[in-house]
Design a protein around this motif. Structure first.
Motif, PDB file in Angstrom:
ATOM      1  N   GLN A   1       0.733  -1.327   0.028  1.00  0.00           N
ATOM      2  CA  GLN A   1       0.013  -0.100   0.036  1.00  0.00           C
ATOM      3  C   GLN A   1       0.994   1.207   0.078  1.00  0.00           C
ATOM      4  OE1 GLN A   1      -0.474  -2.247   2.354  1.00  0.00           O
ATOM      5  NE2 GLN A   1      -2.234  -3.302   1.971  1.00  0.00           N
ATOM      6  N   ASN A   2       0.669   2.154  -0.778  1.00  0.00           N
ATOM      7  CA  ASN A   2       1.350   3.298  -0.909  1.00  0.00           C
ATOM      8  C   ASN A   2       0.482   4.391  -1.487  1.00  0.00           C
ATOM      9  OD1 ASN A   2       2.188   3.795  -3.782  1.00  0.00           O
ATOM     10  ND2 ASN A   2       2.373   1.531  -3.467  1.00  0.00           N
ATOM     11  N   HIS A   3       1.187   5.670  -1.314  1.00  0.00           N
ATOM     12  CA  HIS A   3       0.542   7.039  -2.109  1.00  0.00           C
ATOM     13  C   HIS A   3       0.953   7.415  -3.474  1.00  0.00           C
ATOM     14  CE1 HIS A   3      -1.926   8.108   1.590  1.00  0.00           C
ATOM     15  NE2 HIS A   3      -0.644   7.602   2.393  1.00  0.00           N
TER      16      HIS A   3
ATOM     17  N   GLY B   1      -0.034  -1.178  -6.211  1.00  0.00           N
ATOM     18  CA  GLY B   1      -0.549  -0.834  -4.962  1.00  0.00           C
ATOM     19  C   GLY B   1      -1.265   0.263  -4.761  1.00  0.00           C
ATOM     20  N   GLN B   2      -2.154   0.491  -3.912  1.00  0.00           N
ATOM     21  CA  GLN B   2      -3.005   1.500  -3.494  1.00  0.00           C
ATOM     22  C   GLN B   2      -3.345   1.593  -2.125  1.00  0.00           C
ATOM     23  OE1 GLN B   2      -6.440   1.240  -5.815  1.00  0.00           O
ATOM     24  NE2 GLN B   2      -6.800  -0.998  -5.315  1.00  0.00           N
ATOM     25  N   ILE B   3      -3.769   2.526  -1.535  1.00  0.00           N
ATOM     26  CA  ILE B   3      -4.083   2.659   0.008  1.00  0.00           C
ATOM     27  C   ILE B   3      -5.469   2.134   0.214  1.00  0.00           C
ATOM     28  CG2 ILE B   3      -4.515   4.568   1.637  1.00  0.00           C
ATOM     29  CD1 ILE B   3      -1.891   4.204   1.378  1.00  0.00           C
ATOM     30  N   HIS B   4      -5.494   1.308   1.126  1.00  0.00           N
ATOM     31  CA  HIS B   4      -6.971   1.068   1.710  1.00  0.00           C
ATOM     32  C   HIS B   4      -7.321   1.559   2.943  1.00  0.00           C
ATOM     33  CE1 HIS B   4      -4.769  -1.974   4.414  1.00  0.00           C
ATOM     34  NE2 HIS B   4      -5.924  -2.036   4.878  1.00  0.00           N
TER      35      HIS B   4
END
Length: 191
Positions: free
Chosen positions: A11-13, A38-41
Motif C-alpha cells: 500500500q502506498n500513495h 498498490g493503493q491505499i486502503h
C-alpha cells in the motif's frame, strides 16, 4: 513456475506511473509486466474518543462494546487484544461486575486509553508503539540512557502489572514469560 506474483503489503500513495518507475529500478524488474499497482486502503473506524470508554464500552449504551479495527487500532494483534478485553467486559457487564481497565503500562491499556481519550480534531487509527505507553519516571529515564534499555524496563513493568492485574479479574497469569529483549525487537516498534 507462476505467471504472476503479488506484492503483499504494498500500500502506498504513489501514482501508478511512479510506482512502475520505482519498481523497474529493482534488479530483474526492468521488463516486468505489472498487472496491478498498490493503493491505499482505509479501514472504516468510529470516532472512538467521542464514543468509547477505556473499557471499550460505549459511553451511551452500557450493553454495547466495540473492538478491533473499527475502534481505531491497527494490526491483527491489537485487534485481537481489544476483542479479548471487550469480550471480558461484556461478560462482566452481564454478571453485574465492575468493568476491567487494562493496566496503563500495558500495550492493551495504552491502546484503549489512546482510542478512548486522545484529544484531536482528526482521530486516526494507530498501532501500538512505545510512544503510547506510560513514560518511565524521570529517575528511571536518567538511569537508563539507551532507548533499548528504557524499552526493556517499560516491558518488564508492563508484564509485572499485567501479572498482578489478571488474578483480580479471576484469570490466571501465564507461567511462561517472554524475554524482554525479544519483545522489544519484534512486538513493539519505536515511536
Amino acid at each position: 513456475m507462476a505467471d504472476a506474483y503479488g506484492f503483499v503489503g504494498f500500500q502506498n500513495h504513489l501514482r501508478y506511473g511512479e510506482q512502475e518507475r520505482v519498481l523497474r529500478l529493482i534488479p530483474g524488474m526492468a521488463k516486468a509486466e505489472f498487472l496491478q499497482f498498490g493503493q491505499i486502503h482505509r479501514n472504516t473506524f468510529i470516532n472512538s474518543p467521542k464514543i468509547l470508554n477505556e473499557t471499550l464500552q460505549t459511553r451511551q449504551d452500557a450493553m454495547l462494546f466495540f473492538a478491533g479495527q473499527i475502534t481505531g487500532v491497527e494490526g491483527y494483534v491489537e485487534s485481537v487484544a481489544t476483542g479479548w478485553l471487550a469480550g471480558i467486559n461484556a461478560v462482566r457487564t452481564l454478571r453485574g461486575q465492575d468493568l476491567a481497565t487494562a493496566p496503563r503500562t500495558s500495550a492493551i491499556g495504552a491502546l484503549c486509553r489512546y482510542v478512548s481519550n486522545v484529544e484531536t480534531k482528526n482521530f486516526q487509527p494507530v498501532n501500538i508503539t512505545f510512544g503510547l505507553l506510560e513514560p518511565l519516571p524521570e529517575e528511571l529515564r536518567k538511569k537508563h540512557k539507551r532507548k533499548r534499555e528504557r524499552h526493556e524496563v517499560q516491558v518488564e513493568r508492563a508484564l509485572q502489572e499485567w501479572d498482578e492485574w489478571l488474578p483480580r479479574l479471576g484469570l490466571r497469569t501465564s507461567s511462561h514469560r517472554l524475554n524482554c529483549s525479544n519483545m522489544t525487537r519484534g512486538v513493539l516498534s519505536p515511536s
